[in-house]
Design an enzyme around this catalytic site. Structure first.
Site, PDB file in Angstrom:
ATOM      1  N   SER A 197       0.855  -1.147  -0.182  1.00 35.38           N
ATOM      2  CA  SER A 197       0.049   0.106   0.102  1.00 35.38           C
ATOM      3  C   SER A 197       0.977   1.184  -0.017  1.00 35.38           C
ATOM      4  CB  SER A 197      -0.934   0.045   1.257  1.00 35.38           C
ATOM      5  OG  SER A 197      -1.580   1.247   1.430  1.00 35.38           O
ATOM      6  N   TYR A 224      -1.600  -0.283  10.358  1.00 31.31           N
ATOM      7  CA  TYR A 224      -1.791  -0.841   8.904  1.00 31.31           C
ATOM      8  C   TYR A 224      -0.335  -0.458   8.007  1.00 31.31           C
ATOM      9  CZ  TYR A 224      -3.495  -0.836   4.177  1.00 31.31           C
ATOM     10  OH  TYR A 224      -3.521  -1.083   2.802  1.00 31.31           O
TER      11      TYR A 224
END
Length: 248
Positions: free
Chosen positions: A141, A152
């Site tokens: 990501s 995350y």
């Protein structure tokens, strides 16, 4: 000659389903792996129909954070050689971070979902990878490169370091390992009901091309890295983000 085999985790929706679709259309027999059996079964049927090959895609229901469930993938493979592994499972997991116990649970959940799933699936399939010519692809990501996602972001960044290590280990066997790092991608379940019109517009404005990414954009990057054309590309992070983060 045996048909080529690809395994895609998180393959029931969004980016994973798009990846399964392009690989199936390229002639791979694709196993899509995830926790939601009904979603996987529907995706397998749809993609197989769309590519005109009955049973081109097979659904395997397994929680990849549980080491005891990895045998389900091996059982369906039945000893076949694996050409491509695409580790796409994961996502942003929220939680109560108001206490040390809540913080620990939040971090463990994000690390399990985004890192442990990739490690366990790849290590389970490692003996079955085609030599030479196997491909391991990790979906990361933009948050790994610019932050903003807390646990995350950290979990996705961990994939980068592991990919470099794995590329060094598998390179002598002519197996490549690379990371695809998407930016903002619409038409996925990632944001759930959290995305607003303002949030969408802000993310689009941050790109240089003036649009949101689509699952197919990421799938095409995976298609390239899975192809013979990328045989000299390994240990790399390929940003697919519309220019919202420049190469680094």
């Amino acid at each position: 000659m045996d048909s080529r085999v690809a395994v895609v985790s998180g393959g029931g929706t969004g980016i994973g389903a798009a990846v399964a679709g392009v690989l199936a259309s390229d002639g791979y027999d694709v196993l899509i792996v995830g926790r939601r059996g009904d979603v996987l079964t529907d995706a397998a049927a749809r993609i197989s129909f769309d590519c005109g090959r009955a049973d081109a895609v097979t659904a395997v229901t397994a929680d990849l954070t549980d080491p005891n469930q990895l045998d389900r993938v091996l059982a369906v493979l039945g000893g076949r050689t694996v050409d491509v592994v695409v580790n796409n499972a994961g996502g942003y997991l929220g939680g109560d971070t108001g206490t040390p116990a809540g913080i620990a649970a939040h971090w463990r959940a994000n690390l399990d979902a985004n890192v442990l799933t990739a490690v366990l699936l790849t290590e389970t399939l490692r003996p079955a990878l085609r030599r030479p010519g196997g491909r391991v692809i990790l979906v990361s990501s933009i948050a790994a490169q610019r932050g903003g996602g807390g646990a995350y972001s950290a979990a996705k960044a961990a994939l980068h370091g592991w990919a470099y290590d794995l590329a060094a280990q598998l390179g002598p066997e002519q197996i490549t390992v690379n990371v695809v790092s998407p930016g903002y991608v619409a038409e996925t379940e990632f944001f759930g009901d959290r995305m607003t019109a303002e949030g969408h517009a802000k993310r689009v404005a941050a790109t240089l091309v003036g649009r949101a990414g689509l699952p197919d954009d990421i799938a095409e990057a995976v298609r390239y890295l899975a192809s013979p054309a990328a045989g000299y590309v390994t240990g790399q992070v390929l940003g697919v983000n519309g220019g919202s983060v420049l190469g680094r």
